[in-house]
Design a protein around this motif. Structure first.
Motif, short mmCIF file in Angstrom:
data_model
loop_
_atom_site.label_atom_id
_atom_site.label_comp_id
_atom_site.label_asym_id
_atom_site.label_seq_id
_atom_site.Cartn_x
_atom_site.Cartn_y
_atom_site.Cartn_z
N LEU A 245 -34.13 69.70 56.97
CA LEU A 245 -34.83 70.19 58.15
C LEU A 245 -36.34 70.06 57.96
CD1 LEU A 245 -32.79 73.43 58.93
CD2 LEU A 245 -32.67 71.25 60.13
N ALA A 246 -37.03 69.62 59.00
CA ALA A 246 -38.48 69.48 58.94
C ALA A 246 -39.09 69.99 60.23
CB ALA A 246 -38.86 68.03 58.69
N CYS A 247 -40.29 70.49 60.15
CA CYS A 247 -40.98 70.97 61.35
C CYS A 247 -41.47 69.78 62.16
CB CYS A 247 -42.15 71.85 60.95
SG CYS A 247 -43.04 72.51 62.38
N PRO A 248 -41.23 69.76 63.47
CA PRO A 248 -41.70 68.64 64.32
C PRO A 248 -43.22 68.65 64.49
CG PRO A 248 -40.76 70.37 65.69
CD PRO A 248 -40.51 70.77 64.27
N GLY A 249 -43.88 69.70 63.99
CA GLY A 249 -45.33 69.78 64.12
C GLY A 249 -46.08 69.02 63.04
N PHE A 250 -45.36 68.24 62.24
CA PHE A 250 -46.00 67.42 61.19
C PHE A 250 -47.04 66.49 61.83
CE2 PHE A 250 -46.32 63.66 58.54
CZ PHE A 250 -46.40 64.18 57.26
N PRO A 251 -48.24 66.27 61.27
CA PRO A 251 -48.66 66.71 59.93
C PRO A 251 -49.34 68.07 59.88
CG PRO A 251 -50.26 65.19 60.82
CD PRO A 251 -49.18 65.31 61.87
N GLU A 252 -49.57 68.68 61.06
CA GLU A 252 -50.23 69.99 61.04
C GLU A 252 -49.38 71.03 60.30
OE1 GLU A 252 -49.84 68.18 63.79
OE2 GLU A 252 -51.91 67.48 64.03
N CYS A 253 -48.06 70.98 60.53
CA CYS A 253 -47.15 71.88 59.82
C CYS A 253 -46.21 71.03 58.98
CB CYS A 253 -46.36 72.74 60.81
SG CYS A 253 -45.21 73.88 59.99
N ARG A 254 -46.20 71.28 57.67
CA ARG A 254 -45.40 70.45 56.75
C ARG A 254 -44.19 71.19 56.20
NH1 ARG A 254 -48.25 65.92 54.69
NH2 ARG A 254 -50.30 65.68 55.65
N ASN A 255 -43.75 72.20 56.91
CA ASN A 255 -42.65 73.02 56.43
C ASN A 255 -41.33 72.23 56.45
OD1 ASN A 255 -41.27 75.29 55.54
ND2 ASN A 255 -40.95 76.09 57.60
N THR A 256 -40.57 72.30 55.38
CA THR A 256 -39.24 71.68 55.30
C THR A 256 -38.26 72.66 54.69
OG1 THR A 256 -39.63 70.74 53.10
CG2 THR A 256 -40.20 69.36 55.00
N LYS A 257 -36.98 72.44 54.98
CA LYS A 257 -35.91 73.29 54.43
C LYS A 257 -34.68 72.44 54.14
CE LYS A 257 -36.81 77.75 56.68
NZ LYS A 257 -36.21 78.78 57.57
N ALA A 258 -33.94 72.86 53.14
CA ALA A 258 -32.66 72.21 52.88
C ALA A 258 -31.64 72.65 53.93
CB ALA A 258 -32.16 72.58 51.49
N ILE A 259 -30.72 71.75 54.27
CA ILE A 259 -29.62 72.10 55.16
C ILE A 259 -28.50 72.65 54.29
CG2 ILE A 259 -27.88 71.23 56.76
CD1 ILE A 259 -29.88 69.14 57.67
N THR A 260 -28.19 73.91 54.47
CA THR A 260 -27.16 74.53 53.64
C THR A 260 -25.79 74.43 54.31
OG1 THR A 260 -27.67 76.67 54.62
CG2 THR A 260 -28.75 76.13 52.53
N LYS A 261 -24.79 74.23 53.47
CA LYS A 261 -23.42 74.10 53.95
C LYS A 261 -22.64 75.33 53.49
CE LYS A 261 -22.02 69.88 53.49
NZ LYS A 261 -21.42 68.67 52.86
#
Length: 698
Positions: free
Chosen positions: A599-615
């Motif tokens: 998962l990544a924030c669509p606000g890149f490059p202003e927001c660089r937040n990412t997350k793993a997709i957990t199952k």
């Protein structure tokens, strides 16, 4: 001062060779290639016979300086890079850098790093082989033209940062084509009916074959009911017992592709891991009592040829260890496929006397596993056939034919040491199944019948092993290219590895479609295979590399111009998740990276937040009650941990089933070993009860 300077690629190889050559020789490592085409530009003058412009690779300045200083002090220089196109090219670049005369007999080649092989090579140095160098340079220029001319087009039309490769593009096409074949597959129903029988206190089954001698498929429940109406109330009588002898031959010793396939099947090694470990075994490892020793022959080969001395050593070992019956009348020879470089040998141990058991304490776990695989395969390849007694029994009931087959090993031959991975399943299902003594006229009264519904399955996705096999059979790439090709298409995000199978991403499918429509020859399997054949002809001196480049580039340049004019910008769809970015409040989107989706924030490059997709696994943490999820560690190894991390640090390594242990409440997990999978309590070490193990599955 040493009289002679020897240059190899790696310090490990330098250490091994130095031990054999003595004090008059200084052995230094070039650390691989020292020159290459520049990264910042094409580096090929397409208007002047595709003249390459080579520059010193960044970081190699000190290496070159050291080699030049050593060159001044030595009477003679020997170039001892690996015995293939890349090795010849490295030697050629060194010859140029060090101002060694073109006609100097400075090239030494050996296919195993042993005392005898190294000394024999230095007794017979030769000039550099310009045909080999031309073939390597032609391949390098071809790949550079494709990568540097096509990649900018993909940047502009599809997505920034993309790149294309000659062999890689065809590999992605194979994966995409297979995925589309799977999607288009229409499963068909079929049924099996087995008679459950017992004779001489031994249970066995016989499967419905057909009415009379003709095979009759059971396509529906109605077909099954019709069959059961036919046989119920009738005895099942043995109508025919056929006994025969079957002989099995051993597999040939490894070549690069079969080594990668078998290491994947039996050891779970990815191709890159296999080649990295094989390189260590080839270049030399410290063995107690011997010093640094090269344990296997050169691992990049497509020849199954074996030296007579190695065959003789194997025969003596087999005779002493297993007996004369296990030694064939004459050494086994294996046919090498057309186009293979027969100057190389197969991959084998440099001495069979270094048994895996003797080597175990000196090798790492990976080194020992791969060495054992190579050693056993080679020994088995020089042994006699296995002899199996096969029995086929036909049983009939009111015109319906049931058949049961089984085999026993009368003489194991090579199977006493090794059987190929792809054959193990058939051994379990048929060769290892025995039947009780049966004779014509034997009667089974009121047998029990068991029916089961099945559906035909689509072709499986490619694993690394099956993709290597497909590329080899189709003539795409060469032994040295399989591993880097698979690694590259993963890095570029064109494919993912899911459950050890290749799955194309949307990006991969888009790029394949674009290339198929606009660069037909580039992504055509037959054309790519033909190109490999042409490169072999360059190596053999039959055609010139520039001739091959001109023929390719004329069509390629035309296709580029047409694509630039006609191609519209391709829009990739973006999957929006319901996960909110805690930094900026936007809905995060699903992206694909080298290791899969995240998962990544669509606000890149202003927001660089990412997350793993957990199952989620369906199991609950025994410490805090939250859901256990699938995670990946630093080396991408899957494990299972509490979703409450970091507040809760509960972790297990085996996959939870979603059930809880009836004794202690801990998650039940799946464990697999030697082809068997069973379910057990994740807390089994803390208690031993009958309730801890719930079931066993094959």
């Amino acid at each position: 001062m040493a009289d002679y300077l020897v240059i190899v690629e790696s310090p490990a190889k330098a250490k091994t060779i130095g031990k054999y050559l003595g004090k008059k020789y200084t052995v230094k490592a070039s650390m691989g290639h020292i020159r290459d085409l520049p990264k910042s530009q094409l580096g090929v003058d397409v208007d002047h016979d595709f003249e390459p412009h080579y520059i010193t690779i960044r970081g190699k300045g000190d290496v070159i300086k050291s080699l030049r200083e050593a060159r001044k002090k030595a009477k003679k220089v020997y170039l001892a890079a690996d015995p293939d196109r890349e090795g010849e090219a490295i030697a050629w670049h060194l010859q140029n850098i060090l101002d060694i005369p073109e006609n100097e007999q400075c090239r030494v080649v050996f296919h195993e790093i042993t005392k005898d092989a190294v000394k024999a090579a230095f007794d017979a140095p030769r000039q550099l082989n310009m045909d080999l160098i031309d073939a390597q340079q032609t391949r390098r220029i071809l790949d550079r033209l494709v990568g540097y001319r096509l990649s900018p087009l993909l940047w502009r039309k599809v997505k920034k940062g993309l790149s294309a490769g000659r062999v890689q593009s065809v590999a992605v096409r194979l994966i995409v084509d297979r995925e589309r074949e799977i999607r288009a597959f229409q499963p068909e129903e079929y049924w099996t009916v087995d008679a459950k029988l017992m004779a001489m206190k031994q249970k066995f089954t016989a499967r419905f074959h057909g009415y009379g001698q003709d095979r009759t498929p059971l396509n529906s429940r109605e077909d099954v009911e019709r069959l059961l109406e036919c046989v119920n109330g009738h005895d099942l009588v043995v109508s025919k017992v056929k006994k025969s002898e079957r002989r099995r031959n051993p597999s040939p010793p490894f070549i690069t592709s079969s080594l990668q396939q078998e290491a994947a099947r039996k050891l779970g090694f990815r191709a890159y891991r296999t080649m990295a470990v094989a390189q260590q075994l080839y270049e030399g490892l410290e063995i107690r009592g011997e010093g640094t020793v090269g344990l296997i022959t050169y691992m990049r080969t497509d020849s199954t040829r074996v030296a007579e001395t190695a065959q003789a050593e194997a025969s003596d070992y087999i005779r002493n260890r297993y007996g004369a019956d296990y030694v064939p009348g004459k050494p086994r020879q294996y046919a090498t496929k057309g186009g293979a470089q027969d100057a190389h040998e197969a991959v084998r141990p440099t001495s069979v006397l270094r048994s895996p058991d003797a080597m175990k304490s000196d090798l790492s776990k990976d080194q020992w596993k791969l060495y054992k695989l190579i050693w056993e395969r080679f020994i088995a390849s020089q042994m006699t056939q296995a002899i199996l007694d096969t029995t086929s029994v036909d049983l009939t009931a009111n015109g319906a034919l049931f058949r049961s087959t089984g085999s026993i090993v009368r003489f194991p031959g090579f199977m006493a040491v090794y059987t190929e991975g792809q054959d193990d399943a058939s051994l379990t299902d048929e060769d290892a199944k025995t039947l009780p003594p049966l004779a014509e006229g034997d009667v089974f009264k009121s047998p029990e019948y068991e029916s089961e519904q099945h559906f035909t399955q689509p072709p499986p996705r490619y694993s690394e092993s099956s993709l290597v096999k497909a590329m080899e059979e189709l003539g795409i790439g060469r032994p040295s290219t399989y591993a880097p090709t698979m690694d590259t298409i993963l890095k570029r995000g064109y494919v993912l590895l899911e459950s050890k199978r290749f799955v194309p991403t949307e990006l991969g499918e888009v790029v394949v479609d674009l290339l198929t429509q606009n660069f037909h020859q580039l992504i055509d399997v037959d054309f790519t295979a033909q190109m490999e054949g042409d490169l072999d002809q360059v190596e053999e001196g039959r055609i010139e590399g520039n001739q091959l480049l001109s023929r390719f580039y004329e069509t390629f340049e035309h296709d580029l111009e047409q694509a630039e004019k006609s191609l519209e910008h391709v829009h990739l769809t973006e999957e929006v998740s319901d996960v909110i970015c805690e930094k900026c409040g936007k809905n995060m989107v699903v992206k694909t990276g080298r290791y899969g989706k995240f998962l990544a924030c669509p606000g890149f490059p202003e927001c660089r937040n990412t997350k793993a997709i957990t199952k989620e696994t369906g199991a609950n943490c025994p410490k805090c009650g939250k859901v256990i999820v699938e995670r990946k560690g630093k080396k991408r190894k899957v494990f299972y941990g509490c979703s409450g991390y970091p507040d809760c640090d509960y972790v297990i390594w085996n996959k939870p089933t979603g059930q809880s242990c009836p004794v202690c409440g801990h998650p039940m997990v799946e464990k697999t070993s030697k082809g068997k999978t069973w379910v057990t309590c994740s807390n089994e070490a803390a208690h031993e009860t009958a309730g801890s193990t719930m079931m066993v599955r094959s």
